[in-house]
Enzyme design. Structure first.
Site, PDB file in Angstrom:
ATOM      1  N   ARG A  61       0.898  -1.146   0.031  1.00 43.72           N
ATOM      2  CA  ARG A  61      -0.171  -0.434   0.046  1.00 43.72           C
ATOM      3  C   ARG A  61       0.606   1.112   0.181  1.00 43.72           C
ATOM      4  O   ARG A  61       0.666   2.627  -0.467  1.00 43.72           O
ATOM      5  CB  ARG A  61      -0.687  -0.272   1.646  1.00 43.72           C
ATOM      6  CG  ARG A  61      -1.771   1.512   1.156  1.00 43.72           C
ATOM      7  CD  ARG A  61      -3.129   1.285   2.324  1.00 43.72           C
ATOM      8  NE  ARG A  61      -3.031   0.370   3.410  1.00 43.72           N
ATOM      9  CZ  ARG A  61      -2.142   0.658   4.548  1.00 43.72           C
ATOM     10  NH1 ARG A  61      -1.442   2.323   4.621  1.00 43.72           N
ATOM     11  NH2 ARG A  61      -2.291   0.236   5.704  1.00 43.72           N
ATOM     12  N   TYR A 114     -15.165  15.727 -15.427  1.00 39.07           N
ATOM     13  CA  TYR A 114     -15.762  14.926 -14.910  1.00 39.07           C
ATOM     14  C   TYR A 114     -17.156  14.419 -14.329  1.00 39.07           C
ATOM     15  O   TYR A 114     -17.091  15.547 -13.146  1.00 39.07           O
ATOM     16  CB  TYR A 114     -15.145  13.648 -15.344  1.00 39.07           C
ATOM     17  CG  TYR A 114     -15.254  12.760 -15.630  1.00 39.07           C
ATOM     18  CD1 TYR A 114     -16.502  11.951 -15.771  1.00 39.07           C
ATOM     19  CD2 TYR A 114     -15.154  11.863 -13.931  1.00 39.07           C
ATOM     20  CE1 TYR A 114     -17.142  10.300 -16.174  1.00 39.07           C
ATOM     21  CE2 TYR A 114     -15.430  10.598 -13.652  1.00 39.07           C
ATOM     22  CZ  TYR A 114     -16.566   9.642 -14.470  1.00 39.07           C
ATOM     23  OH  TYR A 114     -17.040   8.518 -14.268  1.00 39.07           O
ATOM     24  N   ASP A 186      -6.344  18.716 -14.412  1.00 34.95           N
ATOM     25  CA  ASP A 186      -6.959  16.861 -15.185  1.00 34.95           C
ATOM     26  C   ASP A 186      -6.510  16.847 -16.713  1.00 34.95           C
ATOM     27  O   ASP A 186      -6.839  17.691 -16.748  1.00 34.95           O
ATOM     28  CB  ASP A 186      -8.393  16.698 -14.745  1.00 34.95           C
ATOM     29  CG  ASP A 186      -9.168  15.218 -15.319  1.00 34.95           C
ATOM     30  OD1 ASP A 186      -7.796  14.904 -16.181  1.00 34.95           O
ATOM     31  OD2 ASP A 186      -9.182  14.487 -14.275  1.00 34.95           O
ATOM     32  N   LYS A 211      -7.486   5.882 -19.433  1.00 37.56           N
ATOM     33  CA  LYS A 211      -7.945   6.263 -21.046  1.00 37.56           C
ATOM     34  C   LYS A 211      -6.569   6.265 -21.178  1.00 37.56           C
ATOM     35  O   LYS A 211      -6.621   5.224 -21.417  1.00 37.56           O
ATOM     36  CB  LYS A 211      -8.200   7.708 -20.454  1.00 37.56           C
ATOM     37  CG  LYS A 211      -9.441   8.198 -19.672  1.00 37.56           C
ATOM     38  CD  LYS A 211     -10.281   7.098 -19.542  1.00 37.56           C
ATOM     39  CE  LYS A 211     -11.567   7.570 -18.421  1.00 37.56           C
ATOM     40  NZ  LYS A 211     -12.340   6.381 -17.795  1.00 37.56           N
TER      41      LYS A 211
HETATM   42  N1  LCS Z   1     -10.855  12.567 -15.083  1.00 40.51           N
HETATM   43  C1  LCS Z   1     -10.831  12.923 -16.782  1.00 40.51           C
HETATM   44  C2  LCS Z   1     -11.646  13.862 -17.318  1.00 40.51           C
HETATM   45  C3  LCS Z   1     -12.323  11.601 -16.692  1.00 40.51           C
HETATM   46  O1  LCS Z   1     -12.774  11.405 -18.155  1.00 40.51           O
HETATM   47  C4  LCS Z   1     -12.630  10.308 -15.932  1.00 40.51           C
HETATM   48  C5  LCS Z   1     -13.363   9.057 -15.480  1.00 40.51           C
HETATM   49  C6  LCS Z   1     -11.864   9.821 -14.420  1.00 40.51           C
HETATM   50  C7  LCS Z   1     -11.109  11.529 -14.400  1.00 40.51           C
HETATM   51  C8  LCS Z   1     -12.264   9.783 -13.654  1.00 40.51           C
HETATM   52  O2  LCS Z   1     -11.291   8.281 -14.182  1.00 40.51           O
HETATM   53  P1  LCS Z   1     -11.538   7.095 -13.174  1.00 40.51           P
HETATM   54  O3  LCS Z   1     -12.404   6.599 -11.894  1.00 40.51           O
HETATM   55  O4  LCS Z   1     -12.450   6.533 -14.220  1.00 40.51           O
HETATM   56  O5  LCS Z   1     -11.094   5.784 -14.079  1.00 40.51           O
HETATM   57  N2  LCS Z   1     -13.749   9.722 -17.298  1.00 40.51           N
HETATM   58  C9  LCS Z   1     -15.022   8.439 -18.221  1.00 40.51           C
HETATM   59  C10 LCS Z   1     -16.008   8.945 -19.061  1.00 40.51           C
HETATM   60  O6  LCS Z   1     -15.828   9.918 -19.694  1.00 40.51           O
HETATM   61  N3  LCS Z   1     -16.854   8.353 -19.606  1.00 40.51           N
HETATM   62  O7  LCS Z   1     -16.179   7.028 -18.613  1.00 40.51           O
HETATM   63  C11 LCS Z   1     -15.456   7.365 -17.359  1.00 40.51           C
END
Ligand code: LCS
Length: 396
Positions: A61, A114, A186, A211
């Site tokens: 961790r 998001y 971000d 992504k």
């Molecule tokens: N920041 C951005 C810009 C994102 O697009 C997402 C997820 C996150 C943070 C969060 O990340 P995760 O915990 O999912 O790894 N965006 C998504 C989207 O546009 N479609 O599905 C998830």
């Protein structure tokens, strides 16, 4: 001997960043240290490792060699002090909030972030007395107006999901610092290949590595990179305690995916530019938003602060939601799914999917209209993507 990456190009850096030669067997691939804990030579060695007197792994961790290799690689690509990998993008976002916010502390954020990055503030962190203002950070006057004496965090997403609006990172860094706040960016939509916020004055950058960085639609994860050691220590201590750590197998998969990041980003961008131009000239399309189009209201800012325009497009079909649904239901190559940044194209409807957890009036005020369709362009052949979109639009 590790390769000196100073002055090397982005493809060489993506290929070799964080290379961690295995001194035991000389494996070229990074080993997966699939262990939850590490043994000490004797009691004094354990005590020295825990006190920080001696470097050593204690417990996964808190740190793991496979995960550290990935963290070092992303920190290198973002030109930062250090990286911290997390179990998801939202674990990265929430850990940053946890580090910098508290009762009576105010944050200013991009209105079209998001959905969950906004929702956790409005419904969860607000329960602990956190104050917030989500504004259109593309408009710097709105950012300045929103700053208060107790603002400690300016949190921006650029390009924003899914409006593809941009925020001026260097200008926001100046505004944040004038007010004694930190700027967090971000950078998910750009990846470290196309935008490096720390070089533009940001203090902390984060990615959902689900992504582009992983890029293969098979891992959920996040990463944070800080400009300074002090910010690294603050965030690392919160994550060690809260426990949103990335696991070693996840880290290995992500490192594996990341090695083709620059190739995927380049190809996706070439495809996206062609699709955006096609959509812009199509009589059934109301509007298209893509930073590589001269018609994007912030095309100049895109050219200044980004090293490319990415592969995310949003558009609206004339005739509103029903015609938008016809396109979603008839395209054959992009799969109808949320997420983005994988090798394959995906298409989705933010108002009913990724941003459905934002109240309707706030969502619309942020420009996420009911008719907006988001297209995450993959690495397929552009001719096939264009022909596919053409036949779907012909169904209207
Ligand atoms: N920041 C951005 C810009 C994102 O697009 C997402 C997820 C996150 C943070 C969060 O990340 P995760 O915990 O999912 O790894 N965006 C998504 C989207 O546009 N479609 O599905 C998830």
């Amino acid at each position: 001997m590790s390769l000196d990456l100073k002055g090397k190009g982005i493809n060489t850096r993506v290929t070799h960043a964080g290379e961690n030669p295995d001194n035991v067997y000389g494996s070229v691939g990074v080993p997966i240290y699939q262990t939850s804990t590490f043994k000490f030579r004797d009691a004094d060695h354990g005590a020295r490792c825990f006190s920080g007197e001696e470097q050593g792994y204690l417990y996964t961790r808190i740190g793991n060699p496979t995960t550290n290799t990935f963290e070092a690689a992303v920190a290198h690509l973002e030109h930062g002090y250090g990286g911290i990998a997390t179990s998801s993008g939202m674990a990265a976002v929430s850990s940053i909030y946890m580090t910098y916010l508290g009762a009576g502390v105010h944050m200013v954020g991009t209105d079209a972030v998001y959905g969950s990055s906004r929702m956790v503030i409005e419904t969860d962190f607000s329960r602990f007395g956190v104050e917030y203002s989500f504004v259109d950070t593309a408009n710097l006057d709105e950012v300045r107006k929103a700053m208060r004496p107790n603002t400690k965090l300016l949190y921006i997403e650029t390009p924003a999901n899914p409006t593809i609006k941009l925020t001026d990172i260097a200008a926001c860094a100046e505004i944040a610092h004038e007010h004694g706040a930190l700027l967090v960016v971000d950078n998910t939509f750009m990846s470290p290949v196309l935008q490096n916020p720390l070089e533009l004055g940001a203090d902390v950058v984060l990615h959902s590595i689900t992504k582009y960085i992983n890029g293969h639609t098979d891992v959920v994860g996040g990463v944070i990179v800080t400009r300074t050691e002090a910010e690294f220590d603050r965030i690392k201590s919160v994550i060690n305690g809260i426990g949103g750590t990335m696991d070693p197998h996840q880290s290995w998969l992500v490192l594996r995916g990341m090695r083709t990041l620059s190739l995927r980003v380049e190809r996706g961008e070439q495809n996206a530019q062609k699709l955006a131009e096609y959509l812009e000239s199509h009589p059934k399309i109301e509007w298209v938003r893509y930073p590589g189009l001269v018609s994007h209201p912030q095309h100049d800012l895109a050219t200044r602060q980004m090293k490319g325009y990415g592969s995310m497009i949003s558009f609206e079909v004339k005739g509103g939601v029903e015609n938008g649904k016809t396109v979603l239901n008839n395209v054959k190559i992009p799969q109808l799914a949320v997420s983005l940044g994988g090798y394959e194209s995906l298409i989705q409807h933010p108002a009913s999917m990724t941003h459905a957890n934002i109240p309707v009036d706030e969502r619309e005020a942020a420009g996420i209209t009911d008719g907006l369709v988001r297209y995450a362009v993959g690495t397929e052949d552009s001719a096939d993507l264009l022909a596919d979109l053409d036949q779907a639009l012909a169904k209207i």
